[in-house]
Design an enzyme around this catalytic site. Sequence first.
Site, PDB file in Angstrom:
ATOM      1  N   LEU A   6       0.967  -1.255   0.086  1.00 13.93           N
ATOM      2  CA  LEU A   6       0.043  -0.025   0.005  1.00 13.93           C
ATOM      3  C   LEU A   6       0.815   1.279   0.037  1.00 13.93           C
ATOM      4  CD1 LEU A   6      -2.628  -1.114   2.620  1.00 13.93           C
ATOM      5  CD2 LEU A   6      -3.005  -0.971   0.241  1.00 13.93           C
ATOM      6  N   ASP A   7       0.654   2.261  -0.880  1.00 18.19           N
ATOM      7  CA  ASP A   7       1.321   3.393  -0.858  1.00 18.19           C
ATOM      8  C   ASP A   7       1.126   4.359   0.501  1.00 18.19           C
ATOM      9  OD1 ASP A   7      -0.578   5.373  -1.338  1.00 18.19           O
ATOM     10  OD2 ASP A   7      -0.617   4.988  -3.506  1.00 18.19           O
ATOM     11  N   PHE A   8       1.937   5.040   0.656  1.00 21.53           N
ATOM     12  CA  PHE A   8       1.920   6.101   1.970  1.00 21.53           C
ATOM     13  C   PHE A   8       0.627   6.762   2.261  1.00 21.53           C
ATOM     14  CE2 PHE A   8       2.537  10.005   3.910  1.00 21.53           C
ATOM     15  CZ  PHE A   8       2.975   9.637   5.054  1.00 21.53           C
ATOM     16  N   ASN A   9      -0.451   7.102   0.932  1.00 19.99           N
ATOM     17  CA  ASN A   9      -1.435   7.877   1.142  1.00 19.99           C
ATOM     18  C   ASN A   9      -2.634   6.613   1.099  1.00 19.99           C
ATOM     19  OD1 ASN A   9      -0.538  10.402   1.563  1.00 19.99           O
ATOM     20  ND2 ASN A   9      -0.064  10.092  -0.996  1.00 19.99           N
ATOM     21  N   SER A  10      -2.271   5.276   1.264  1.00 17.75           N
ATOM     22  CA  SER A  10      -3.565   4.514   1.125  1.00 17.75           C
ATOM     23  C   SER A  10      -3.435   3.600   2.514  1.00 17.75           C
ATOM     24  CB  SER A  10      -3.155   3.409  -0.146  1.00 17.75           C
ATOM     25  OG  SER A  10      -3.087   4.255  -1.297  1.00 17.75           O
TER      26      SER A  10
END
Length: 164
Positions: A6-10
């Site tokens: 998961l990316d940082f904003n997810s």
Amino acid sequence: ISIGRLDFNSCGLLVLTTSGELANRLMHPRFEIEREYAVRVMGQLQPQHLRRLTQGIELEDGVARCVSVELRGGEGANQWCHVVLTEGRNRIVRRLFEKLGLTVSRLMRVRYGLIELPPRVKRGQYHEFSADETRRLLDWLDAAPQPPSSPPPRQHRPGHGAKA
């Protein structure tokens, strides 16, 4: 081993395992395991947006498409939907919506294969699978159709094809 990323904003479901075989079976693109995301979009999804998402959109690294898109309501400038994909390319959900001119303001993975994010598990918490839950997952993976294997290499037959 983390299954997917998961990316940082997810946020949302992150599956961890100690089995390399299980990790490979869940992550390798050829198995096409579904990933479902709850997506909050700034703007209104129109029928043509839904059609493009399911028919395919050309991205820098190839065409990507959603298996399904389901509108889930919203208020004001935000609208929620759930999208299902069978691949996990980097930032794929956000890139798909960007191509439609829409901004994803919240992205949460809610399902990976048959593993669903339990509603009682809050941010920062975890749920360890019981033996029965693990067996159910392994049985599901065993029952899933296997992707076609690549054809065997063609063998040279005397009198046909290339000459020595």
